[in-house]
Design a protein around this motif. Structure first.
Motif, mmCIF file in Angstrom:
data_model
loop_
_atom_site.group_PDB
_atom_site.id
_atom_site.type_symbol
_atom_site.label_atom_id
_atom_site.label_comp_id
_atom_site.label_asym_id
_atom_site.label_seq_id
_atom_site.Cartn_x
_atom_site.Cartn_y
_atom_site.Cartn_z
ATOM 1 N N UNK A 111 3.121 -6.261 -9.126
ATOM 2 C CA UNK A 111 1.848 -6.969 -9.009
ATOM 3 C C UNK A 111 0.682 -6.005 -9.152
ATOM 4 N N UNK A 112 0.789 -4.845 -8.515
ATOM 5 C CA UNK A 112 -0.266 -3.835 -8.657
ATOM 6 C C UNK A 112 -0.397 -3.383 -10.100
ATOM 7 N N UNK A 113 0.732 -3.153 -10.774
ATOM 8 C CA UNK A 113 0.691 -2.694 -12.163
ATOM 9 C C UNK A 113 0.068 -3.734 -13.088
ATOM 10 N N UNK A 114 0.288 -5.010 -12.789
ATOM 11 C CA UNK A 114 -0.256 -6.089 -13.613
ATOM 12 C C UNK A 114 -1.693 -6.446 -13.251
ATOM 13 N N UNK A 115 -2.224 -5.811 -12.204
ATOM 14 C CA UNK A 115 -3.567 -6.158 -11.758
ATOM 15 C C UNK A 115 -3.631 -7.489 -11.049
ATOM 16 N N UNK A 116 -2.505 -7.940 -10.494
ATOM 17 C CA UNK A 116 -2.445 -9.214 -9.787
ATOM 18 C C UNK A 116 -2.733 -9.022 -8.309
ATOM 19 N N UNK A 117 -3.427 -9.964 -7.717
ATOM 20 C CA UNK A 117 -3.580 -9.981 -6.273
ATOM 21 C C UNK A 117 -2.210 -10.168 -5.635
ATOM 22 N N UNK A 118 -2.025 -9.590 -4.468
ATOM 23 C CA UNK A 118 -0.748 -9.711 -3.770
ATOM 24 C C UNK A 118 -0.356 -11.173 -3.544
ATOM 25 N N UNK A 119 -1.320 -12.062 -3.473
ATOM 26 C CA UNK A 119 -1.008 -13.476 -3.264
ATOM 27 C C UNK A 119 -0.230 -14.079 -4.433
ATOM 28 N N UNK A 120 -0.162 -13.373 -5.557
ATOM 29 C CA UNK A 120 0.595 -13.866 -6.712
ATOM 30 C C UNK A 120 1.959 -13.182 -6.853
ATOM 31 N N UNK A 121 2.317 -12.321 -5.923
ATOM 32 C CA UNK A 121 3.522 -11.525 -6.155
ATOM 33 C C UNK A 121 4.799 -12.346 -6.079
ATOM 34 N N UNK A 122 4.752 -13.535 -5.471
ATOM 35 C CA UNK A 122 5.944 -14.375 -5.429
ATOM 36 C C UNK A 122 6.281 -14.973 -6.794
ATOM 37 N N UNK A 123 5.387 -14.827 -7.757
ATOM 38 C CA UNK A 123 5.670 -15.309 -9.112
ATOM 39 C C UNK A 123 6.561 -14.325 -9.886
ATOM 40 N N UNK A 160 0.828 -1.211 0.000
ATOM 41 C CA UNK A 160 0.000 0.000 0.000
ATOM 42 C C UNK A 160 0.858 1.256 0.000
ATOM 43 N N UNK A 161 1.859 1.321 0.882
ATOM 44 C CA UNK A 161 2.647 2.557 0.970
ATOM 45 C C UNK A 161 3.589 2.696 -0.221
ATOM 46 N N UNK A 162 4.089 1.574 -0.777
ATOM 47 C CA UNK A 162 4.976 1.668 -1.938
ATOM 48 C C UNK A 162 4.214 2.120 -3.183
ATOM 49 N N UNK A 163 3.039 1.562 -3.405
ATOM 50 C CA UNK A 163 2.223 1.965 -4.557
ATOM 51 C C UNK A 163 1.786 3.418 -4.403
#
Length: 228
Positions: free
Chosen positions: A158-170, A125-128
């Motif tokens: 992940x935010x830019x790609x519209x991905x849920x944070x649960x996918x950010x490890x990809x 949240x704070x980085x975005x």
């Protein structure tokens, strides 16, 4: 369209075996300094309106390598700091992998809060928010480099790609690698991901076509012509 060059800091002596986190006094290693110098060369042909960095030494040193010779200052933004890992800070990764929370961080990171530290959701949240504020400050033609940390960069991507944070490890963010995001009025576009080559930015489509965008879309149909 504002263009963000996201750079992870170069190598340190702790990168890999230890979760350095916000440990003070962690500087670039000799290899990391070489990576930072190489990064500066890779973006030498790109106009930059600002260079922004996490306050931690390893990021400041990487960003300063890019700023050197450009006559630019490095702006420090606290919101780009590493995730607050709390009691995990400074511990070996092999040891942390045995903790029950480790599997949550890997499979369900949106639910992970580090003991006496920050949650990954708070970090994102704070980085975005920082990125969005810099985008607004620099305007639609702005180009800037932000130097931060692996998990922070992955969360922004992940935010830019519209991905849920649960996918950010990809998503991968290697030391001194570049990820480029162009923020259009309708949505972001990821132009480069974890890139280690020389950077050349594609032109804005409206400028290249020499006219007004009459389609009402910011995305090319059929994949677009690419760059020459």
């Amino acid at each position: 369209m504002t263009t963000l060059l996201l750079a992870r800091h170069g190598l340190t002596d702790l990168t890999g075996p230890v979760l350095a986190g916000r440990t003070p006094g962690v500087h670039l290693s000799e290899a990391g300094r070489a990576q930072a110098a190489a990064l500066a060369g890779r973006v030498a042909g790109v106009r930059l309106d600002a260079i922004v960095s996490s306050p931690l030494e390893r990021c400041r040193e990487t960003a300063q390598a890019v700023a050197q010779g450009r006559g630019m200052d490095v702006s420090i933004d606290e919101r780009l700091i590493e995730c607050g890992y709390g009691e995990w800070t400074g511990r070996p990764l092999k040891e942390l992998a045995k903790e029950p929370l480790w599997q949550v961080v890997q499979a369900h990171p949106s639910a992970a809060t580090f003991p006496e530290g920050e949650s990954l959701a708070e970090m994102q949240h704070r980085a975005v928010a920082a990125v969005r504020e810099w985008n607004q400050r620099l305007g639609g033609k702005g180009v800037y480099l932000a130097c931060s940390h692996g998990d922070v960069i992955k969360a922004i991507v992940a935010d830019a790609l519209g991905l849920h944070l649960d996918h950010f490890q990809r998503i991968t963010a290697d030391p001194a690698a570049l990820t480029v995001i162009r923020y259009a009025p309708l949505r972001p576009f990821v132009l480069r991901l974890n890139d280690m080559g020389e950077l050349r930015l594609p032109e804005d489509s409206e400028e290249k076509d020499g006219g007004e965008n009459i389609t009402g879309s910011d995305a090319a149909v059929g994949g677009g012509p690419g760059t020459t």
